[in-house]
Design a protein around this motif. Structure first.
Motif, PDB file in Angstrom:
ATOM      1  N   ASP A  70       1.894   9.263  -6.157  1.00 55.70           N
ATOM      2  CA  ASP A  70       2.437  10.615  -5.977  1.00 55.70           C
ATOM      3  C   ASP A  70       3.461  10.943  -7.058  1.00 55.70           C
ATOM      4  O   ASP A  70       3.492  12.063  -7.576  1.00 55.70           O
ATOM      5  CB  ASP A  70       3.075  10.753  -4.597  1.00 55.70           C
ATOM      6  CG  ASP A  70       2.058  10.740  -3.473  1.00 55.70           C
ATOM      7  OD1 ASP A  70       0.865  10.950  -3.755  1.00 55.70           O
ATOM      8  OD2 ASP A  70       2.463  10.507  -2.309  1.00 55.70           O
ATOM      9  N   VAL A  71       4.308   9.977  -7.405  1.00 47.91           N
ATOM     10  CA  VAL A  71       5.320  10.197  -8.446  1.00 47.91           C
ATOM     11  C   VAL A  71       4.648  10.441  -9.791  1.00 47.91           C
ATOM     12  O   VAL A  71       5.036  11.341 -10.537  1.00 47.91           O
ATOM     13  CB  VAL A  71       6.299   9.005  -8.516  1.00 47.91           C
ATOM     14  CG1 VAL A  71       7.162   9.075  -9.763  1.00 47.91           C
ATOM     15  CG2 VAL A  71       7.166   8.958  -7.273  1.00 47.91           C
ATOM     16  N   ARG A  72       3.621   9.637 -10.105  1.00 53.66           N
ATOM     17  CA  ARG A  72       2.902   9.826 -11.375  1.00 53.66           C
ATOM     18  C   ARG A  72       2.247  11.205 -11.436  1.00 53.66           C
ATOM     19  O   ARG A  72       2.271  11.860 -12.476  1.00 53.66           O
ATOM     20  CB  ARG A  72       1.841   8.746 -11.539  1.00 53.66           C
ATOM     21  CG  ARG A  72       2.409   7.403 -11.899  1.00 53.66           C
ATOM     22  CD  ARG A  72       1.294   6.395 -12.198  1.00 53.66           C
ATOM     23  NE  ARG A  72       1.852   5.060 -12.192  1.00 53.66           N
ATOM     24  CZ  ARG A  72       1.612   4.151 -11.274  1.00 53.66           C
ATOM     25  NH1 ARG A  72       0.797   4.407 -10.267  1.00 53.66           N
ATOM     26  NH2 ARG A  72       2.174   2.962 -11.342  1.00 53.66           N
ATOM     27  N   GLU A  73       1.665  11.632 -10.328  1.00 53.30           N
ATOM     28  CA  GLU A  73       1.017  12.945 -10.291  1.00 53.30           C
ATOM     29  C   GLU A  73       2.038  14.062 -10.501  1.00 53.30           C
ATOM     30  O   GLU A  73       1.808  14.988 -11.282  1.00 53.30           O
ATOM     31  CB  GLU A  73       0.295  13.128  -8.959  1.00 53.30           C
ATOM     32  CG  GLU A  73      -0.444  14.432  -8.836  1.00 53.30           C
ATOM     33  CD  GLU A  73      -1.124  14.573  -7.489  1.00 53.30           C
ATOM     34  OE1 GLU A  73      -1.349  15.728  -7.087  1.00 53.30           O
ATOM     35  OE2 GLU A  73      -1.424  13.553  -6.850  1.00 53.30           O
ATOM     36  N   GLN A  91       0.831  -1.205   0.000  1.00 52.07           N
ATOM     37  CA  GLN A  91       0.000   0.000   0.000  1.00 52.07           C
ATOM     38  C   GLN A  91       0.869   1.260   0.000  1.00 52.07           C
ATOM     39  O   GLN A  91       0.593   2.216  -0.725  1.00 52.07           O
ATOM     40  CB  GLN A  91      -0.931   0.004   1.199  1.00 52.07           C
ATOM     41  CG  GLN A  91      -1.865   1.197   1.226  1.00 52.07           C
ATOM     42  CD  GLN A  91      -2.774   1.184   2.441  1.00 52.07           C
ATOM     43  OE1 GLN A  91      -2.660   0.316   3.301  1.00 52.07           O
ATOM     44  NE2 GLN A  91      -3.667   2.152   2.514  1.00 52.07           N
ATOM     45  N   SER A  92       1.935   1.255   0.786  1.00 50.57           N
ATOM     46  CA  SER A  92       2.837   2.407   0.828  1.00 50.57           C
ATOM     47  C   SER A  92       3.504   2.627  -0.524  1.00 50.57           C
ATOM     48  O   SER A  92       3.628   3.774  -0.986  1.00 50.57           O
ATOM     49  CB  SER A  92       3.905   2.203   1.895  1.00 50.57           C
ATOM     50  OG  SER A  92       3.324   2.117   3.167  1.00 50.57           O
ATOM     51  N   VAL A  93       3.932   1.562  -1.167  1.00 50.75           N
ATOM     52  CA  VAL A  93       4.578   1.682  -2.480  1.00 50.75           C
ATOM     53  C   VAL A  93       3.577   2.200  -3.511  1.00 50.75           C
ATOM     54  O   VAL A  93       3.914   3.054  -4.332  1.00 50.75           O
ATOM     55  CB  VAL A  93       5.186   0.329  -2.911  1.00 50.75           C
ATOM     56  CG1 VAL A  93       5.616   0.351  -4.362  1.00 50.75           C
ATOM     57  CG2 VAL A  93       6.364  -0.026  -2.017  1.00 50.75           C
ATOM     58  N   GLN A  94       2.347   1.699  -3.462  1.00 55.15           N
ATOM     59  CA  GLN A  94       1.328   2.170  -4.400  1.00 55.15           C
ATOM     60  C   GLN A  94       1.036   3.658  -4.207  1.00 55.15           C
ATOM     61  O   GLN A  94       0.899   4.400  -5.183  1.00 55.15           O
ATOM     62  CB  GLN A  94       0.045   1.359  -4.237  1.00 55.15           C
ATOM     63  CG  GLN A  94       0.155  -0.052  -4.768  1.00 55.15           C
ATOM     64  CD  GLN A  94      -1.078  -0.883  -4.473  1.00 55.15           C
ATOM     65  OE1 GLN A  94      -1.886  -0.546  -3.605  1.00 55.15           O
ATOM     66  NE2 GLN A  94      -1.217  -1.985  -5.182  1.00 55.15           N
ATOM     67  N   GLU A  95       0.961   4.109  -2.967  1.00 54.47           N
ATOM     68  CA  GLU A  95       0.738   5.534  -2.708  1.00 54.47           C
ATOM     69  C   GLU A  95       1.914   6.371  -3.200  1.00 54.47           C
ATOM     70  O   GLU A  95       1.730   7.439  -3.776  1.00 54.47           O
ATOM     71  CB  GLU A  95       0.508   5.764  -1.217  1.00 54.47           C
ATOM     72  CG  GLU A  95      -0.809   5.214  -0.714  1.00 54.47           C
ATOM     73  CD  GLU A  95      -0.948   5.301   0.799  1.00 54.47           C
ATOM     74  OE1 GLU A  95      -0.009   5.789   1.470  1.00 54.47           O
ATOM     75  OE2 GLU A  95      -1.998   4.887   1.317  1.00 54.47           O
ATOM     76  N   PHE A  96       3.140   5.873  -2.988  1.00 54.44           N
ATOM     77  CA  PHE A  96       4.330   6.584  -3.458  1.00 54.44           C
ATOM     78  C   PHE A  96       4.316   6.689  -4.979  1.00 54.44           C
ATOM     79  O   PHE A  96       4.590   7.755  -5.544  1.00 54.44           O
ATOM     80  CB  PHE A  96       5.597   5.866  -2.977  1.00 54.44           C
ATOM     81  CG  PHE A  96       6.851   6.418  -3.568  1.00 54.44           C
ATOM     82  CD1 PHE A  96       7.358   7.629  -3.151  1.00 54.44           C
ATOM     83  CD2 PHE A  96       7.524   5.732  -4.560  1.00 54.44           C
ATOM     84  CE1 PHE A  96       8.512   8.151  -3.705  1.00 54.44           C
ATOM     85  CE2 PHE A  96       8.680   6.238  -5.113  1.00 54.44           C
ATOM     86  CZ  PHE A  96       9.178   7.449  -4.687  1.00 54.44           C
ATOM     87  N   LEU A  97       4.019   5.586  -5.662  1.00 56.91           N
ATOM     88  CA  LEU A  97       3.991   5.606  -7.125  1.00 56.91           C
ATOM     89  C   LEU A  97       2.895   6.535  -7.646  1.00 56.91           C
ATOM     90  O   LEU A  97       3.100   7.213  -8.664  1.00 56.91           O
ATOM     91  CB  LEU A  97       3.801   4.191  -7.665  1.00 56.91           C
ATOM     92  CG  LEU A  97       4.988   3.255  -7.468  1.00 56.91           C
ATOM     93  CD1 LEU A  97       4.650   1.857  -7.951  1.00 56.91           C
ATOM     94  CD2 LEU A  97       6.220   3.780  -8.164  1.00 56.91           C
TER      95      LEU A  97
END
Length: 115
Positions: A47-50, A39-45
């Protein structure tokens, strides 16, 4: 009477401690830890995409890639004839007016210095 009170108090405290320990043990299982890591990695990715999408939009606006070429057809480009001319003599699409390659790089690359 006080013995019954302390017996009931001890039993209640024991139940609370055992339930808290079971909750903590469940939270520390490999499956739970992996799930929270995913879940943390998905949230980070996300944010990076945004952030990448925002930066791409800034670059597209700076380069004028989203402009309609029909709107600026009558405006002079202000570019020298030999800069960016291909074999057919056409200028690259979306090239902003009045900027050479060094100026474009200076605007798009943070910390860039003139040679």
């Amino acid at each position: 009477m006080s013995r019954i009170f302390y017996l009931a108090f001890g039993a209640a405290a024991g139940v609370v401690v055992v339930r808290q320990a079971a909750k903590a043990a469940a939270a520390l299982t490999p499956t739970s830890l992996a799930g929270s890591l995913v879940q943390s990695v998905q949230e980070f990715l996300a944010d990076v995409r945004e952030a990448a999408a925002e930066r791409e939009e800034e670059i597209r606006v700076a380069l004028g890639l989203d402009r309609d070429p029909d709107d600026d057809a009558s405006a002079p480009s202000g570019r020298p004839a030999d800069v960016g001319a291909d074999a057919g003599g056409a200028a690259p699409a979306g090239y902003p007016d009045g900027l050479d390659d060094a100026e474009r790089t200076m605007r798009l690359v943070p910390g860039a210095r003139r040679p």
